[in-house]
Design an enzyme around this catalytic site. Structure first.
Site, PDB file in Angstrom:
ATOM      1  N   LYS A   1      -1.142  -0.805  -4.356  1.00 16.13           N
ATOM      2  CA  LYS A   1      -2.367  -0.083  -3.985  1.00 16.13           C
ATOM      3  C   LYS A   1      -1.972   1.362  -3.730  1.00 16.13           C
ATOM      4  O   LYS A   1      -1.054   1.637  -2.948  1.00 16.13           O
ATOM      5  CB  LYS A   1      -2.965  -0.734  -2.736  1.00 16.13           C
ATOM      6  CG  LYS A   1      -3.890   0.136  -1.907  1.00 16.13           C
ATOM      7  CD  LYS A   1      -4.660  -0.703  -0.884  1.00 16.13           C
ATOM      8  CE  LYS A   1      -4.842   0.007   0.437  1.00 16.13           C
ATOM      9  NZ  LYS A   1      -5.616  -0.773   1.414  1.00 16.13           N
TER      10      LYS A   1
ATOM     11  N   GLY B   1      -4.453  -4.631   5.902  1.00 15.55           N
ATOM     12  CA  GLY B   1      -3.372  -4.430   6.865  1.00 15.55           C
ATOM     13  C   GLY B   1      -3.571  -3.123   7.594  1.00 15.55           C
ATOM     14  O   GLY B   1      -4.213  -2.200   7.083  1.00 15.55           O
TER      15      GLY B   1
ATOM     16  N   GLU C   1     -11.393   0.970  -3.477  1.00 20.45           N
ATOM     17  CA  GLU C   1     -11.727   0.570  -2.105  1.00 20.45           C
ATOM     18  C   GLU C   1     -12.340   1.746  -1.345  1.00 20.45           C
ATOM     19  O   GLU C   1     -11.775   2.840  -1.314  1.00 20.45           O
ATOM     20  CB  GLU C   1     -10.427   0.105  -1.428  1.00 20.45           C
ATOM     21  CG  GLU C   1     -10.603  -0.486  -0.056  1.00 20.45           C
ATOM     22  CD  GLU C   1      -9.255  -0.912   0.538  1.00 20.45           C
ATOM     23  OE1 GLU C   1      -8.231  -0.894  -0.168  1.00 20.45           O
ATOM     24  OE2 GLU C   1      -9.251  -1.245   1.739  1.00 20.45           O
TER      25      GLU C   1
ATOM     26  N   LYS D   1     -10.240  -7.346   7.458  1.00 25.83           N
ATOM     27  CA  LYS D   1      -9.271  -7.040   8.515  1.00 25.83           C
ATOM     28  C   LYS D   1      -9.830  -7.630   9.802  1.00 25.83           C
ATOM     29  O   LYS D   1     -10.834  -7.114  10.334  1.00 25.83           O
ATOM     30  CB  LYS D   1      -9.124  -5.532   8.687  1.00 25.83           C
ATOM     31  CG  LYS D   1      -8.367  -4.831   7.570  1.00 25.83           C
ATOM     32  CD  LYS D   1      -8.334  -3.340   7.828  1.00 25.83           C
ATOM     33  CE  LYS D   1      -7.599  -2.599   6.728  1.00 25.83           C
ATOM     34  NZ  LYS D   1      -7.951  -1.163   6.721  1.00 25.83           N
TER      35      LYS D   1
ATOM     36  N   SER E   1       0.857  -1.179   0.000  1.00 27.64           N
ATOM     37  CA  SER E   1       0.000   0.000   0.000  1.00 27.64           C
ATOM     38  C   SER E   1       0.898   1.235   0.000  1.00 27.64           C
ATOM     39  O   SER E   1       1.726   1.397   0.894  1.00 27.64           O
ATOM     40  CB  SER E   1      -0.873  -0.042   1.256  1.00 27.64           C
ATOM     41  OG  SER E   1      -1.613   1.139   1.384  1.00 27.64           O
TER      42      SER E   1
ATOM     43  N   LYS F   1      -3.037   5.005  -2.299  1.00 28.98           N
ATOM     44  CA  LYS F   1      -3.979   5.759  -1.485  1.00 28.98           C
ATOM     45  C   LYS F   1      -4.400   6.980  -2.293  1.00 28.98           C
ATOM     46  O   LYS F   1      -3.540   7.655  -2.883  1.00 28.98           O
ATOM     47  CB  LYS F   1      -3.287   6.216  -0.198  1.00 28.98           C
ATOM     48  CG  LYS F   1      -3.001   5.064   0.746  1.00 28.98           C
ATOM     49  CD  LYS F   1      -4.297   4.546   1.302  1.00 28.98           C
ATOM     50  CE  LYS F   1      -4.075   3.585   2.448  1.00 28.98           C
ATOM     51  NZ  LYS F   1      -5.347   3.091   2.992  1.00 28.98           N
TER      52      LYS F   1
ATOM     53  N   ASP G   1      -7.337   3.112  -2.952  1.00 26.80           N
ATOM     54  CA  ASP G   1      -8.050   3.101  -1.668  1.00 26.80           C
ATOM     55  C   ASP G   1      -8.303   4.539  -1.222  1.00 26.80           C
ATOM     56  O   ASP G   1      -7.354   5.314  -1.054  1.00 26.80           O
ATOM     57  CB  ASP G   1      -7.187   2.380  -0.620  1.00 26.80           C
ATOM     58  CG  ASP G   1      -7.877   2.297   0.738  1.00 26.80           C
ATOM     59  OD1 ASP G   1      -9.060   2.672   0.835  1.00 26.80           O
ATOM     60  OD2 ASP G   1      -7.226   1.840   1.699  1.00 26.80           O
TER      61      ASP G   1
ATOM     62  N   ASP H   1     -14.084  -1.846   2.752  1.00 27.13           N
ATOM     63  CA  ASP H   1     -13.209  -2.104   3.895  1.00 27.13           C
ATOM     64  C   ASP H   1     -13.949  -1.635   5.150  1.00 27.13           C
ATOM     65  O   ASP H   1     -14.629  -2.426   5.815  1.00 27.13           O
ATOM     66  CB  ASP H   1     -11.877  -1.353   3.690  1.00 27.13           C
ATOM     67  CG  ASP H   1     -10.977  -1.325   4.919  1.00 27.13           C
ATOM     68  OD1 ASP H   1     -11.294  -1.993   5.911  1.00 27.13           O
ATOM     69  OD2 ASP H   1      -9.951  -0.614   4.906  1.00 27.13           O
TER      70      ASP H   1
HETATM   71  O1  NPG Z   1       0.280  -2.747   4.735  1.00 25.35           O
HETATM   72  O2  NPG Z   1      -0.477  -2.717   6.766  1.00 25.35           O
HETATM   73  C1  NPG Z   1      -0.368  -2.235   5.649  1.00 25.35           C
HETATM   74  C2  NPG Z   1      -1.054  -0.936   5.360  1.00 25.35           C
HETATM   75  C3  NPG Z   1      -2.211  -1.122   4.453  1.00 25.35           C
HETATM   76  O3  NPG Z   1      -3.115   0.850   3.513  1.00 25.35           O
HETATM   77  C4  NPG Z   1      -3.105   0.082   4.445  1.00 25.35           C
HETATM   78  N1  NPG Z   1      -3.867   0.247   5.512  1.00 25.35           N
HETATM   79  O4  NPG Z   1      -6.925   1.916   5.105  1.00 25.35           O
HETATM   80  O5  NPG Z   1      -6.332  -0.090   4.746  1.00 25.35           O
HETATM   81  C5  NPG Z   1      -6.083   1.037   5.167  1.00 25.35           C
HETATM   82  C6  NPG Z   1      -4.714   1.372   5.689  1.00 25.35           C
HETATM   83  C7  NPG Z   1      -4.646   1.763   7.125  1.00 25.35           C
HETATM   84  C8  NPG Z   1      -3.427   1.892   7.707  1.00 25.35           C
HETATM   85  C9  NPG Z   1      -5.747   1.985   7.866  1.00 25.35           C
HETATM   86  C10 NPG Z   1      -3.300   2.259   9.027  1.00 25.35           C
HETATM   87  C11 NPG Z   1      -5.631   2.333   9.175  1.00 25.35           C
HETATM   88  C12 NPG Z   1      -4.425   2.474   9.752  1.00 25.35           C
END
Ligand code: NPG
Length: 368
Positions: A161, A290, A213, A262, A135, A163, A188, A238
């Site tokens: 991915k 994640g 997403e 998750k 990500s 953001k 996302d 999500d």
């Molecule tokens: O690889 O753990 C990872 C990060 C993946 O983008 C990611 N997580 O919105 O999914 C999400 C985002 C996130 C990260 C959300 C930290 C909340 C806290």
């Protein structure tokens, strides 16, 4: 299960690079680890809550309080026999899935270590390795984005991915597509758009993304269904998928063609598996999300990702993508794959010295 004590441990984990999303920038994680002690065993869980309630309503200090004040007392009285019993007791407390998941996972880990069963086997995992994506946070400029993506592709990640947020969406996607061609690519938004942005978001359709997403608010299932009808890019949810029931509803009304699972967001691995099963029954593919977990949380996520309907690459990247020094032995990426831990329970332990060095606070609670 003879659960005798619960230890809550706060650990300060600086990220290798700031991680910016539509809801804010993370520089480090204030990780809450839960360790349960049983008769002669133990188990670990990691809370995925952030320091502030900006991804969902939970936050680390709140989760620690809920665990200490409301969840641990539910473990007293007659001993719970199974992790399912524990889940049922926790149902008395409304909400707080991240707090529940952390303590529940520690108990599940202890339960499985007692019988030597790996978590993946307990959950019904079918594969020893899982395809892994990465990500990529919002960057200050397109050249910085392209260089970050280039680095991750060179490391072998199976998909990227990006953001996105209003003002950082079409152009970054176009730039990455133009530069890197036919890679697996998805975006996302973390709830950053409104339904009235539909025409703008439809501009993403020409880039053949795997999915978009969570563009709209967490509680806007109908909006997601309406938006999905206006996009060719498959809709993935999500934040909205807070339970197996929510997943069934989202699928039924056409709000989700793909689901990010998750375990921390849904109260733990038992509910996460139910979501997997509901999605599988409807032909809706899932992937593992994640939350910048340390090796403790990621080990358990890898176990879940071994289930058969996890057909898309997940957000379970290698340790070095997040932390200079992980809490466990580092997770490595090999040919775009991560290995599902094969040991009992979550299959990993935090390294005692690293833990000692990074711990900021320990609270010990007794049960019963
Ligand atoms: O690889 O753990 C990872 C990060 C993946 O983008 C990611 N997580 O919105 O999914 C999400 C985002 C996130 C990260 C959300 C930290 C909340 C806290």
């Amino acid at each position: 299960m003879n659960i005798s004590g619960v230890e809550l441990r706060r650990v300060r984990m600086p990220l290798v690079a700031p991680f910016r999303t539509s809801f804010g920038t993370e520089y480090e994680r204030d990780v809450l680890l839960v360790r349960v002690a049983t008769g002669d065993g133990y188990g670990w869980g990691e809370c995925v809550a952030m320091s502030e309630p900006v991804y969902s309503s939970e936050y680390v200090s709140g989760a620690a309080e809920v665990i200490a004040k409301f969840l641990v007392p539910l473990l007293g009285g007659p001993e719970p026999r199974t992790p399912h019993d524990v889940e049922q007791r926790f149902a008395k407390v409304k909400g707080h899935p991240m707090a529940k998941a952390a303590l529940h996972t520690a108990i599940l880990d202890a339960y499985l270590r007692e019988t030597g069963t790996p978590l993946a086997e307990f959950l019904g995992g079918v594969t020893p390795t899982v395809p892994t994506g990465v990500s990529v946070g919002i960057q200050d400029s397109l050249p910085e984005l392209l260089s970050a993506v280039e680095g991750y592709l060179a490391e072998g990640y199976a998909r990227i991915k990006l953001k996105i947020e209003p003002g950082w969406d079409i152009e970054p996607v176009r730039a990455v597509r133009e530069r890197f061609g036919d890679i697996l690519l998805q975006v996302d938004a973390n709830c950053a758009y409104e339904l009235r942005d539909a025409r703008h978001l439809a501009e993403l359709d020409r880039f053949d993304l795997l999915l978009i997403e969570q563009p709209l608010a967490e509680d806007d299932l109908r909006g997601h269904a309406a938006l999905a009808r206006q996009l060719r890019t498959p809709m993935c949810l999500d934040e909205s998928i807070v339970s197996a029931r929510a997943a069934a509803d989202a699928i039924a009304i056409g709000a989700a063609a793909i689901v990010n699972i998750k375990p921390g967001r849904v109260g733990g691995y038992l509910e996460a598996r139910r979501i997997h099963d509901v999605c599988a029954a409807h032909g809706v593919p899932v992937w593992i999300g994640g939350m910048l977990e340390t090796g403790v949380g990621r080990a358990a996520n890898l176990a879940l990702a071994a289930l058969p309907n996890f057909t898309l690459p997940g957000d379970v990247s290698a340790s070095r993508r997040y932390y200079e020094q992980d809490l466990t032995a580092p997770f490595e990426l090999v040919d775009g794959l991560m290995t599902v831990p094969a040991g009992a329970g979550i299959g990993v332990d935090p390294e005692p010295e690293v833990l000692r060095e990074l711990t900021t606070e320990v609270t010990r609670l007794t049960v019963g």
